[in-house]
Design a protein around this motif. Structure first.
Motif, PDB file in Angstrom:
ATOM      1  N   HIS A 260       0.829  -1.542   0.283  1.00  0.00           N
ATOM      2  CA  HIS A 260       0.009  -0.068   0.088  1.00  0.00           C
ATOM      3  C   HIS A 260       0.875   1.232  -0.287  1.00  0.00           C
ATOM      4  N   ARG A 261       1.374   1.763   1.548  1.00  0.00           N
ATOM      5  CA  ARG A 261       2.145   2.960   1.684  1.00  0.00           C
ATOM      6  C   ARG A 261       3.302   3.085   0.827  1.00  0.00           C
ATOM      7  N   SER A 262       4.118   2.327   0.323  1.00  0.00           N
ATOM      8  CA  SER A 262       5.175   2.345   0.014  1.00  0.00           C
ATOM      9  C   SER A 262       4.598   1.805  -1.526  1.00  0.00           C
ATOM     10  N   VAL A 263       3.665   1.404  -2.273  1.00  0.00           N
ATOM     11  CA  VAL A 263       3.390   1.406  -4.042  1.00  0.00           C
ATOM     12  C   VAL A 263       2.876   2.465  -4.327  1.00  0.00           C
ATOM     13  N   ALA A 264       2.299   3.469  -3.038  1.00  0.00           N
ATOM     14  CA  ALA A 264       1.958   4.326  -3.509  1.00  0.00           C
ATOM     15  C   ALA A 264       3.214   5.593  -3.734  1.00  0.00           C
ATOM     16  N   VAL A 265       3.652   5.988  -2.449  1.00  0.00           N
ATOM     17  CA  VAL A 265       4.818   6.613  -2.556  1.00  0.00           C
ATOM     18  C   VAL A 265       5.801   6.583  -3.577  1.00  0.00           C
ATOM     19  N   THR A 266       5.697   5.670  -4.410  1.00  0.00           N
ATOM     20  CA  THR A 266       7.320   5.467  -5.619  1.00  0.00           C
ATOM     21  C   THR A 266       6.513   5.344  -6.528  1.00  0.00           C
ATOM     22  N   GLU A 267       5.055   4.924  -6.743  1.00  0.00           N
ATOM     23  CA  GLU A 267       4.267   5.673  -8.106  1.00  0.00           C
ATOM     24  C   GLU A 267       4.471   7.464  -7.904  1.00  0.00           C
ATOM     25  N   LYS A 268       4.199   7.916  -6.556  1.00  0.00           N
ATOM     26  CA  LYS A 268       4.081   9.699  -6.579  1.00  0.00           C
ATOM     27  C   LYS A 268       5.161  10.159  -7.166  1.00  0.00           C
ATOM     28  N   THR A 269       6.534   9.269  -6.670  1.00  0.00           N
ATOM     29  CA  THR A 269       8.252   9.991  -6.755  1.00  0.00           C
ATOM     30  C   THR A 269       8.760   9.656  -8.111  1.00  0.00           C
ATOM     31  N   ALA A 270       7.958   8.607  -9.092  1.00  0.00           N
ATOM     32  CA  ALA A 270       8.340   8.825 -10.072  1.00  0.00           C
ATOM     33  C   ALA A 270       7.928   9.367 -10.808  1.00  0.00           C
ATOM     34  N   GLU A 271       7.159  10.046 -10.545  1.00  0.00           N
ATOM     35  CA  GLU A 271       6.367  11.055 -11.209  1.00  0.00           C
ATOM     36  C   GLU A 271       7.046  12.282 -11.045  1.00  0.00           C
ATOM     37  N   PHE A 272       7.469  12.194 -10.150  1.00  0.00           N
ATOM     38  CA  PHE A 272       8.580  14.333  -9.664  1.00  0.00           C
ATOM     39  C   PHE A 272      10.487  13.550 -10.384  1.00  0.00           C
ATOM     40  N   LEU A 273      10.871  12.275 -10.991  1.00  0.00           N
ATOM     41  CA  LEU A 273      11.633  12.176 -11.203  1.00  0.00           C
ATOM     42  C   LEU A 273      11.039  12.578 -13.038  1.00  0.00           C
ATOM     43  N   ARG A 274      10.140  11.922 -13.115  1.00  0.00           N
ATOM     44  CA  ARG A 274      10.146  12.357 -14.807  1.00  0.00           C
ATOM     45  C   ARG A 274       9.762  13.852 -14.869  1.00  0.00           C
ATOM     46  N   THR A 275       9.372  14.612 -14.696  1.00  0.00           N
ATOM     47  CA  THR A 275       9.086  15.709 -14.653  1.00  0.00           C
ATOM     48  C   THR A 275      10.348  16.619 -14.534  1.00  0.00           C
ATOM     49  N   HIS A 276      11.009  15.985 -13.858  1.00  0.00           N
ATOM     50  CA  HIS A 276      12.493  16.463 -13.489  1.00  0.00           C
ATOM     51  C   HIS A 276      13.337  15.776 -14.851  1.00  0.00           C
ATOM     52  N   HIS A 277      12.885  14.981 -15.508  1.00  0.00           N
ATOM     53  CA  HIS A 277      13.616  14.895 -17.115  1.00  0.00           C
ATOM     54  C   HIS A 277      14.924  13.898 -16.673  1.00  0.00           C
ATOM     55  N   TYR A 278      14.660  13.247 -15.251  1.00  0.00           N
ATOM     56  CA  TYR A 278      15.905  11.474 -14.953  1.00  0.00           C
ATOM     57  C   TYR A 278      14.731  10.217 -15.880  1.00  0.00           C
ATOM     58  N   SER A 279      15.182   9.592 -15.927  1.00  0.00           N
ATOM     59  CA  SER A 279      15.136   8.341 -16.449  1.00  0.00           C
ATOM     60  C   SER A 279      14.658   7.782 -15.261  1.00  0.00           C
ATOM     61  N   CYS A 280      13.605   7.298 -15.316  1.00  0.00           N
ATOM     62  CA  CYS A 280      12.929   6.373 -14.171  1.00  0.00           C
ATOM     63  C   CYS A 280      12.440   4.950 -14.455  1.00  0.00           C
ATOM     64  N   VAL A 281      12.762   4.127 -13.642  1.00  0.00           N
ATOM     65  CA  VAL A 281      12.422   2.483 -13.383  1.00  0.00           C
ATOM     66  C   VAL A 281      11.312   1.984 -12.503  1.00  0.00           C
ATOM     67  N   VAL A 282      10.552   1.941 -12.324  1.00  0.00           N
ATOM     68  CA  VAL A 282       9.414   1.289 -11.042  1.00  0.00           C
ATOM     69  C   VAL A 282       9.744  -0.135 -11.375  1.00  0.00           C
ATOM     70  N   ASN A 283       9.899  -0.320 -10.056  1.00  0.00           N
ATOM     71  CA  ASN A 283       9.227  -2.331  -9.547  1.00  0.00           C
ATOM     72  C   ASN A 283       8.967  -2.271  -8.339  1.00  0.00           C
ATOM     73  N   HIS A 284       7.843  -2.725  -7.905  1.00  0.00           N
ATOM     74  CA  HIS A 284       7.139  -2.773  -7.052  1.00  0.00           C
ATOM     75  C   HIS A 284       7.436  -4.333  -6.508  1.00  0.00           C
ATOM     76  N   ARG A 285       8.862  -4.512  -6.080  1.00  0.00           N
ATOM     77  CA  ARG A 285       8.912  -5.562  -5.477  1.00  0.00           C
ATOM     78  C   ARG A 285       7.635  -6.700  -5.157  1.00  0.00           C
ATOM     79  N   ASP A 286       7.037  -6.153  -3.793  1.00  0.00           N
ATOM     80  CA  ASP A 286       6.325  -7.278  -2.777  1.00  0.00           C
ATOM     81  C   ASP A 286       4.911  -6.378  -3.225  1.00  0.00           C
ATOM     82  N   ILE A 287       3.970  -6.140  -4.043  1.00  0.00           N
ATOM     83  CA  ILE A 287       3.374  -5.810  -4.112  1.00  0.00           C
ATOM     84  C   ILE A 287       2.072  -6.911  -4.465  1.00  0.00           C
ATOM     85  N   GLN A 288       2.489  -8.061  -4.560  1.00  0.00           N
ATOM     86  CA  GLN A 288       1.170  -9.434  -4.701  1.00  0.00           C
ATOM     87  C   GLN A 288       1.205  -9.890  -3.510  1.00  0.00           C
TER      88      GLN A 288
END
Length: 288
Positions: A260-288
């Motif tokens: 829950h929490r880590s996934v939501a914050v990770t998605e938000k962090t990826a949005e931030f990084l991409r708007t600042h022109h960093y190449s970003c890869v997301v991996n939700h290791r334990d989402i299942q």
């Protein structure tokens, strides 16, 4: 050697961690690949690439403890490249002790550091011997839980068509602390202090990518203040990492179960990084 336009990746790491798979994946991406090259030959290899008149513009070398006593000269070989003004990247492959032991049991091979001793003893010696080199690595992959196809995907994300060693890419990994910290993380962020959707029956079966959970986590005043401070820190430190020559950063964001929490914050962090022109890869290791 100056003026050579060559993207050079040196692959190293623990025996049994997947260096052969990584090299094969690099070859699939168009890299000129050499396995088990003694460090003393790296400079000669680069000279040969220079003589190719641009036919070889990216190359990958596996250099590890299989070369025996020659491996001790790797630091000097890297210093020689740096003295000549030549750039390179180090990709370090690692895995947990139990995974490496099981892989050796399955393959029935001897460990290069402890050919007559037990495998675990060899792994511990290798960890101690490679500690400094791991600290110099630009990119680290923990292959403990990776399948062959997942390893290929990791390599493709790091060195695929958008690969540019002068541009930093960031991997953001959500995880659950109860399943362990990602071994390849450079920075760990603990978000277990945020309100937990797990205790709400309607949100418990969802994950942080679902809108109700995302809104519950991110709209909380505590989260909003944390996000503001966390992103300000990223804005400050990422250019400094890049200035120091780090081309890939792994940020681990953990909550209790990684759903829950880590996934939501990770998605938000990826949005931030991409708007600042960093190449970003997301991996939700334990989402299942």
């Amino acid at each position: 050697m100056k003026g050579i336009s060559l993207n050079l990746v040196i692959i190293t790491g623990f025996s049994g961690a997947g260096k052969t798979q990584a090299l094969q994946s690099m070859e699939d991406l168009g890299f000129f690949c050499v396995d088990n090259l003694p460090p003393t030959l790296i400079e000669k290899f680069v000279d040969l690439c220079a003589q190719s008149q641009g036919k070889i513009d990216k190359a990958a070398i596996v250099c590890d403890l299989r070369v025996g006593d020659f491996f001790s000269s790797l630091n000097q070989a890297l210093n020689d490249l740096e003295s000549a003004g030549y750039k390179y990247e180090i990709l370090f492959l690692e895995a947990s002790d139990d995974v490496l032991v099981n892989r050796y049991k399955e393959s029935r091979r001897r460990h290069p550091v402890s050919p007559k001793g037990n495998v675990l003893e060899g792994i511990h010696k290798e960890r101690e011997f490679l500690a400094d080199l791991r600290g110099k690595a630009n990119k680290i992959i923990d292959s403990s839980d990776l399948t062959v196809s997942q390893m290929k995907e990791k390599i493709r994300n790091l060195f695929g068509k958008d690969y540019d060693p002068a541009r930093m890419s960031v991997s953001v990994v959500s995880f659950g602390f109860k399943y362990g910290i990602p071994l390849d993380a450079d920075t760990i962020i603990d978000v277990r202090f945020l309100p937990n959707p797990y205790y709400l029956e309607e949100l418990k079966p969802m994950n942080g990518k679902d809108t109700p959970v995302r809104d519950f986590v991110l709209s909380n005043p505590t989260t909003e203040e944390f996000i503001k401070r966390f992103f300000a820190m990223l804005e400050y430190i990422l250019p400094l990492y890049l200035k120091e020559g780090k081309s890939h950063l792994v940020i681990g964001i953990g909550c209790t179960g990684g759903q829950h929490r880590s996934v939501a914050v990770t998605e938000k962090t990826a949005e931030f990084l991409r708007t600042h022109h960093y190449s970003c890869v997301v991996n939700h290791r334990d989402i299942q």
